[in-house]
Write a protein that holds these residues in place. Sequence first.
Motif, PDB file in Angstrom:
ATOM      1  N   GLU A 346       9.397  -6.978  -8.871  1.00 59.83           N
ATOM      2  CA  GLU A 346       9.946  -8.157  -9.814  1.00 59.83           C
ATOM      3  C   GLU A 346      10.326  -9.246  -9.065  1.00 59.83           C
ATOM      4  OE1 GLU A 346      11.571  -5.830 -13.731  1.00 59.83           O
ATOM      5  OE2 GLU A 346      12.777  -5.555 -12.002  1.00 59.83           O
ATOM      6  N   HIS A 347      10.731  -9.078  -7.818  1.00 59.38           N
ATOM      7  CA  HIS A 347      11.327 -10.365  -6.936  1.00 59.38           C
ATOM      8  C   HIS A 347       9.901 -10.838  -6.265  1.00 59.38           C
ATOM      9  CE1 HIS A 347      15.256  -8.720  -6.703  1.00 59.38           C
ATOM     10  NE2 HIS A 347      15.703  -9.679  -6.231  1.00 59.38           N
ATOM     11  N   PHE A 348       9.027 -10.031  -6.250  1.00 59.44           N
ATOM     12  CA  PHE A 348       7.651 -10.759  -5.688  1.00 59.44           C
ATOM     13  C   PHE A 348       7.041 -11.612  -6.806  1.00 59.44           C
ATOM     14  CE2 PHE A 348       7.893  -7.346  -2.518  1.00 59.44           C
ATOM     15  CZ  PHE A 348       8.479  -8.070  -1.283  1.00 59.44           C
ATOM     16  N   ILE A 349       7.198 -11.086  -7.797  1.00 57.21           N
ATOM     17  CA  ILE A 349       6.545 -11.775  -9.033  1.00 57.21           C
ATOM     18  C   ILE A 349       7.375 -13.044  -9.649  1.00 57.21           C
ATOM     19  CG2 ILE A 349       6.335 -11.727 -11.632  1.00 57.21           C
ATOM     20  CD1 ILE A 349       5.629  -8.634 -11.079  1.00 57.21           C
ATOM     21  N   LEU A 350       8.783 -12.905  -9.364  1.00 58.47           N
ATOM     22  CA  LEU A 350       9.431 -14.277  -9.541  1.00 58.47           C
ATOM     23  C   LEU A 350       9.365 -15.062  -8.590  1.00 58.47           C
ATOM     24  CD1 LEU A 350      13.128 -12.768 -10.664  1.00 58.47           C
ATOM     25  CD2 LEU A 350      11.597 -14.249 -11.734  1.00 58.47           C
ATOM     26  N   ALA A 351       9.035 -14.725  -7.274  1.00 62.50           N
ATOM     27  CA  ALA A 351       9.141 -15.895  -6.300  1.00 62.50           C
ATOM     28  C   ALA A 351       7.621 -16.563  -6.400  1.00 62.50           C
ATOM     29  CB  ALA A 351       9.284 -15.104  -5.099  1.00 62.50           C
ATOM     30  N   GLU A 362      -0.346  -5.371 -12.363  1.00 66.47           N
ATOM     31  CA  GLU A 362      -1.105  -4.890 -11.284  1.00 66.47           C
ATOM     32  C   GLU A 362      -1.058  -5.747 -10.110  1.00 66.47           C
ATOM     33  OE1 GLU A 362      -5.391  -3.282 -12.072  1.00 66.47           O
ATOM     34  OE2 GLU A 362      -4.455  -2.541 -13.747  1.00 66.47           O
ATOM     35  N   ARG A 363      -1.459  -6.962 -10.292  1.00 65.81           N
ATOM     36  CA  ARG A 363      -1.496  -7.774  -9.419  1.00 65.81           C
ATOM     37  C   ARG A 363       0.029  -7.811  -8.503  1.00 65.81           C
ATOM     38  NH1 ARG A 363      -3.830 -13.027 -11.236  1.00 65.81           N
ATOM     39  NH2 ARG A 363      -1.516 -13.523 -11.150  1.00 65.81           N
ATOM     40  N   GLY A 364       1.034  -7.710  -9.374  1.00 64.33           N
ATOM     41  CA  GLY A 364       2.317  -7.673  -8.854  1.00 64.33           C
ATOM     42  C   GLY A 364       2.388  -6.477  -7.977  1.00 64.33           C
ATOM     43  N   LEU A 365       2.077  -5.440  -8.426  1.00 64.22           N
ATOM     44  CA  LEU A 365       2.279  -4.205  -7.562  1.00 64.22           C
ATOM     45  C   LEU A 365       1.265  -4.435  -6.172  1.00 64.22           C
ATOM     46  CD1 LEU A 365       3.494  -1.427  -7.905  1.00 64.22           C
ATOM     47  CD2 LEU A 365       1.405  -0.714  -8.570  1.00 64.22           C
ATOM     48  N   GLU A 369       3.047  -4.284  -2.589  1.00 64.16           N
ATOM     49  CA  GLU A 369       2.785  -3.338  -1.504  1.00 64.16           C
ATOM     50  C   GLU A 369       2.204  -3.949  -0.390  1.00 64.16           C
ATOM     51  OE1 GLU A 369      -0.273  -0.751  -3.759  1.00 64.16           O
ATOM     52  OE2 GLU A 369       1.449   0.659  -4.152  1.00 64.16           O
ATOM     53  N   GLU A 370       1.509  -4.941  -0.447  1.00 65.08           N
ATOM     54  CA  GLU A 370       1.135  -5.628   0.692  1.00 65.08           C
ATOM     55  C   GLU A 370       2.046  -6.136   1.514  1.00 65.08           C
ATOM     56  OE1 GLU A 370      -1.565  -9.173  -0.147  1.00 65.08           O
ATOM     57  OE2 GLU A 370       0.125 -10.197   1.293  1.00 65.08           O
ATOM     58  N   ARG A 371       3.131  -7.087   0.806  1.00 65.34           N
ATOM     59  CA  ARG A 371       4.385  -7.518   1.569  1.00 65.34           C
ATOM     60  C   ARG A 371       5.074  -6.410   2.032  1.00 65.34           C
ATOM     61  NH1 ARG A 371       5.305 -12.712  -0.883  1.00 65.34           N
ATOM     62  NH2 ARG A 371       3.297 -13.667  -1.179  1.00 65.34           N
ATOM     63  N   ILE A 372       5.539  -5.492   1.336  1.00 65.26           N
ATOM     64  CA  ILE A 372       6.266  -4.196   2.015  1.00 65.26           C
ATOM     65  C   ILE A 372       5.519  -3.781   3.280  1.00 65.26           C
ATOM     66  CG2 ILE A 372       6.764  -1.900   1.370  1.00 65.26           C
ATOM     67  CD1 ILE A 372       7.259  -2.489  -1.585  1.00 65.26           C
ATOM     68  N   ARG A 373       4.377  -3.801   3.273  1.00 63.40           N
ATOM     69  CA  ARG A 373       3.794  -3.274   4.458  1.00 63.40           C
ATOM     70  C   ARG A 373       3.673  -4.407   5.711  1.00 63.40           C
ATOM     71  NH1 ARG A 373      -1.565  -3.253   3.667  1.00 63.40           N
ATOM     72  NH2 ARG A 373      -1.170  -2.386   1.649  1.00 63.40           N
ATOM     73  N   PHE A 375       5.738  -6.656   5.917  1.00 63.17           N
ATOM     74  CA  PHE A 375       7.455  -7.044   6.352  1.00 63.17           C
ATOM     75  C   PHE A 375       8.084  -5.605   6.847  1.00 63.17           C
ATOM     76  CE2 PHE A 375       6.086 -10.867   4.906  1.00 63.17           C
ATOM     77  CZ  PHE A 375       6.933 -11.918   5.558  1.00 63.17           C
ATOM     78  N   ASN A 376       7.083  -4.564   6.722  1.00 62.99           N
ATOM     79  CA  ASN A 376       7.856  -3.360   7.283  1.00 62.99           C
ATOM     80  C   ASN A 376       9.021  -3.257   6.541  1.00 62.99           C
ATOM     81  OD1 ASN A 376       7.979  -1.151   8.830  1.00 62.99           O
ATOM     82  ND2 ASN A 376       8.662  -2.317  10.605  1.00 62.99           N
ATOM     83  N   ILE A 377       9.197  -3.206   5.268  1.00 62.32           N
ATOM     84  CA  ILE A 377      10.343  -2.921   4.361  1.00 62.32           C
ATOM     85  C   ILE A 377      10.384  -1.421   4.111  1.00 62.32           C
ATOM     86  CG2 ILE A 377      11.664  -3.463   2.339  1.00 62.32           C
ATOM     87  CD1 ILE A 377       9.938  -6.212   2.232  1.00 62.32           C
ATOM     88  N   ARG A 378      11.562  -1.077   4.235  1.00 66.03           N
ATOM     89  CA  ARG A 378      11.700   0.510   4.078  1.00 66.03           C
ATOM     90  C   ARG A 378      12.561   0.664   2.609  1.00 66.03           C
ATOM     91  NH1 ARG A 378      14.216   1.673   9.611  1.00 66.03           N
ATOM     92  NH2 ARG A 378      12.975   0.046  10.077  1.00 66.03           N
ATOM     93  N   GLY A 379      11.101   0.645   1.429  1.00 65.49           N
ATOM     94  CA  GLY A 379      11.412   0.760   0.263  1.00 65.49           C
ATOM     95  C   GLY A 379      10.168   1.010  -0.480  1.00 65.49           C
ATOM     96  N   THR A 380      10.156   1.181  -1.742  1.00 65.51           N
ATOM     97  CA  THR A 380       8.807   1.075  -2.384  1.00 65.51           C
ATOM     98  C   THR A 380       9.040  -0.043  -3.605  1.00 65.51           C
ATOM     99  OG1 THR A 380       9.850   2.355  -4.299  1.00 65.51           O
ATOM    100  CG2 THR A 380       9.078   3.608  -2.605  1.00 65.51           C
ATOM    101  N   PRO A 381       7.824  -0.331  -4.052  1.00 59.91           N
ATOM    102  CA  PRO A 381       7.709  -1.481  -5.096  1.00 59.91           C
ATOM    103  C   PRO A 381       8.714  -1.280  -6.164  1.00 59.91           C
ATOM    104  CG  PRO A 381       5.457  -0.675  -4.351  1.00 59.91           C
ATOM    105  CD  PRO A 381       6.477   0.481  -3.870  1.00 59.91           C
ATOM    106  N   THR A 382       9.081   0.264  -6.615  1.00 60.95           N
ATOM    107  CA  THR A 382      10.048  -0.010  -7.829  1.00 60.95           C
ATOM    108  C   THR A 382      11.502   0.299  -7.106  1.00 60.95           C
ATOM    109  OG1 THR A 382       9.477   2.400  -7.519  1.00 60.95           O
ATOM    110  CG2 THR A 382       8.288   1.138  -9.208  1.00 60.95           C
TER     111      THR A 382
END
Lengths: 496, 345
Positions: A346-351, A362-365, A369-373, A375-382
Motif C-alpha cells: 500500500e505504501h508503494f502504491i501511495l508513493a 497486481e501491479r502493486g504487488l 516484490e521488486e522493491r523489497i528485493r 532494497f533488501n527489506i526483510r518483510g513481505t508485501p503484506t
Amino acid sequence: MKVELRNIHKRFGKVHASNDIALTIPAGTIQGILGENGAGKSTLMKILSGFIQADSGEILLDDRQVSIKSPADAIQLGIGMLHQDPLDFPPMRLVDNFLLGHAGGLFPNHKEVAWDIQKLNAQFGFALDPEAYVDSLTVGERQQLEILRLLWLGARVLILDEPTTGISASQKTKLFETLRKLAEQGKTIIFVSHKLEDVDVLCHKVAVLTAGKLMGEMNPPFDQKKLVELMFGKEISLGERYSAAAEGATLTLRDLAVEDARLQLSNVNLELRAGEVVGLAGMEGSGQGLFIRACCGLLRPVHGKVTLNHLDLTGKSYHVYKQNGATFLPASRMEEGLVPGLTLTEHFILAEETQGVFINQERGLVLAEERIRSFNIRGTPTSVVESLSGGNQQRALLALLRTPLSLILLEHPTRGLDIESAIYIWGKLKERCKQGSSIVFASSDLEELLQYSDRVIVFYSGKSTPPLDARSLTAGKLGELIGGAGWDEWETEQSA
Amino acid sequence: MKKNIWINLGFQAGAFLLALLITTLILIFAGAPPLKAYGSILSGAFGSQKNLIAVLISWSPLLLTTAGVLITFAAGLWNIGIEGQMTLGAIFATWGLRLFQDTNVSPALIIAIGLLFGMAGGALWAALAGALKTFGGVNEIFGGLGLNFVATALTIYLVFGPWKRPGVGSMSGTKPFDEKLWLSTLPGTALSPWGIGLSILAVIVVFILLRGTYFGLKLKAVGKNMRSAFMLGVPTWQYSMFAFLLCGAFAGLAGAIQVEAVYHRLLPNISNGYGFLGLLVAMLINYQAIWVIPIAFFFAALNVGSIQLQIVHKMDSSFAGVLQDLLVLLILLGQGARERLLKKA
C-alpha cells in the motif's frame, strides 16, 4: 545529599540505554552529565527521578539504599527533576502550581504558600508574582518557578535536563548563580547538557555518556578536546570518501531567514550542486531542522529566496516542491514517513503516481516484490510497516522515493541502524547522487558527516557556518564547532 | 495468522455472551421473565410480515448512515454530526418537493430532485463540520454535536413556522405531500424497494471505494497518520473534507428517503437516532464494510422487536438500545483485552 548509582542497567528492546552505570556525586557538587543525543542521559535521569525504573542496579542516597518507583517517591526522598519542557499548568496561577504537587490537606492554604514563594523569591533574587498566571511567564521564568517549587517540596537533589535551551543569556547567568548558591547550601545539582561551554563554566565534575555507557569522568580544568573525544568515541576513522558532485545548481538559498518559536536562523546561503552531498552538523535543535524544512516548503522563510532547479519556489508548499523533484525523509519514521497500519504494498502504491480510479493490485504487488528485493527489506508485501525493524523501515522509506529526484533531504538517515544497514543505505543514496540527485542530510554522527558529505554546515544555537569543505575538516574541529567552540572566525565576519 | 482469527472470534463470542448475560440480569431486575422477553423481541421482529417489513424499513437508513460513517472513520474522523446531516437531508428533500410540487414537472423527476436535494443538504451540513475542523480547529465531535442541535432547532422552526400545516403547527409535522410525490412503496406498506436498493448500493460503493481505489487508500493513509500521508504527497485536508461530504451525502439521502417513502412529510426528530446507531454498527463490525449488511439488519430487528416489550411486558422500548450499547461496549472491551493479553504473551 550524596547520590550514588551502582551498576544501573536499562534496556528498551534492543537498545541498551543504560549500560552498567556507576556514578557517585558528593553533596554540594554540581555534576555535569555530558553526551550527544541518544547517549542515555535522559534515561539515567529518568531512572533517578522515578519516571522509569532500572532493570537492575542500586540507587543510594546518603549511603542508604532506596527504591524509587514514581516521581512522587523521588520527591519524597528529596530528588526533584526539572524537565526540558516545563511540566507546569499554563492556565493556572503560580500558587496553584505549587499546591498541585503538594500532598496537603483538603483545603489548600493559598496565603501561606504565596508567602513561601515570596520568601524563596527573596532568597534567590527572583521576581515571581505568586498571583500571576503561568502562561504569562517566559521560559526562563518558568524554569525559576519550577526550581522554587521543587525546593519548596523539599528537594535536596535537583536534576536539570538541558536547562539552557531557549532561555536568554541574562537568564542563564541568573540560573547559574542560583545553582551555585544551592550547591553552597549542600544541595546536589545534576546538570545534563550537550553544551561544552555551559559545563565548562558551571560544573565541579563531569561525566560523559556515550551509547548508554559511562565513558569517563573529568575534574576541572576541563580539556575540551578530551571531552569531545569522549563524547563522540575515541576512534574516528574515516573510510574512503568518494564524491559525485557535478556542475549546475539544483537548490540555491539566498539570504534565507527562518524561525520558529524557539530559534531564529538567518543569513543562510547555499548553492547545492547536482550530485553533491551536504551534511548538517549540530546538536539536536540547533537549527538544522529549520534549515531542512525551509529547503522543501515545510517552513515558510521570513526572508530570502529558495530556488529549486532554477524555479523560484519561495513560500510554496511542500507538495509543490515534491512535484518539482524534492523530497524529505524526516527522522521520525513512523510519525512523518510511514503510515502504521498500511502494508508495504500500500505504501508503494501511495508513493507512486496515481493512475486512474482503481488500484491495479497486481501491479502493486509486482512493484512491492521488486522493491523489497532490490532494497533488501526483510518483510513481505503484506507486512504492515510497524512490524518491520528500524533498519528495514528506513530501507522502506528509501524504497518509496520516486525516480528521478533532484533533491533528497534526510534527517538522521542511519540513526538507530546497525552498521550493515547504514552502509547499505548510503550505498543506495550515493547511487542516487550518481544519477544527479543532490542530498542534504542532518546527522549527529561525526563519522557519517565527514565520510559522506562533500560540504558540511555546522549549526549552533541558531547560528550556522558557511558550507565548509569536508576534506578540510577533522572530527576534532567538527566536535568543537558543534559544542560551540571556535566560532569567532564567523562571528567577527557577521558583525563586520 | 489462522490462530489469531480464532482467538479473535473467541473474544467476539465471549463479548456477545457477556452482553446477553448482563441484559438478562437487567431483565430479571426489571421483573420481566428473560426468555419470554427475548421471545417477544424475536416475534416482534419476525413474527409477522408486517413486523418484518418494519425491520426492513429501519434497515434502509441504518445501512446508509453506517456506510457514511465508514468513510469518515477511514479518514480518522468521528462524525458525530451525522444525525444533523440526516436531518438536513430531510429538510432539503422537503424543500425540493415543496419547490416543485405545484409545477408541471413530472412527479418522478420531482422525487429524484428531492433525493438529490437531500444529499446536497446532508453534504452541506457535513461540510460545515469539516470546515470548522479544518479551518477553525474545532474538533469534529464538538462541531458535529453543536450542528446536531442546530439542525433539530431548524426542523422545529420550519414545522411550526414557515412550513406549518394549514391552520396550526403541530409536532406531527408538515402537511403530507400529495401521493404522487411519494417514493413508490410495496402496496399497503411504507417499504420502498428504491430506498432499500439505494441503501444497499451505497454500502457496495463504500466497500469498493475503501477496498480497491486510490481514493480509499489515500483516505486510509490520512486517517491512520496524517503527517506521513502529507509527506507521501496526499493533500490531507482536502481528503478529510471529501470524507465529510460523502458521509453527509449518504446521511442526507437517508433523511430524504424518510421524507419521501416513510413519513411523506417533515417532522421533528426525523433522524430518529439512525446516525448514532450507524456509528455503533461501524464500531461493532470493526469498520469492515463487508459486515454492514447483516449487522445493520440485526440492529434494525432489535429496534423493531423491542417495541413488543413495551406492549407485552410494559417495559420501555429503549431496551433494544441497552442491548446494542452493551454489545458494542463489550466487543470494544474484548478487543482491548485481547490486545493487552497478546502483547503480554
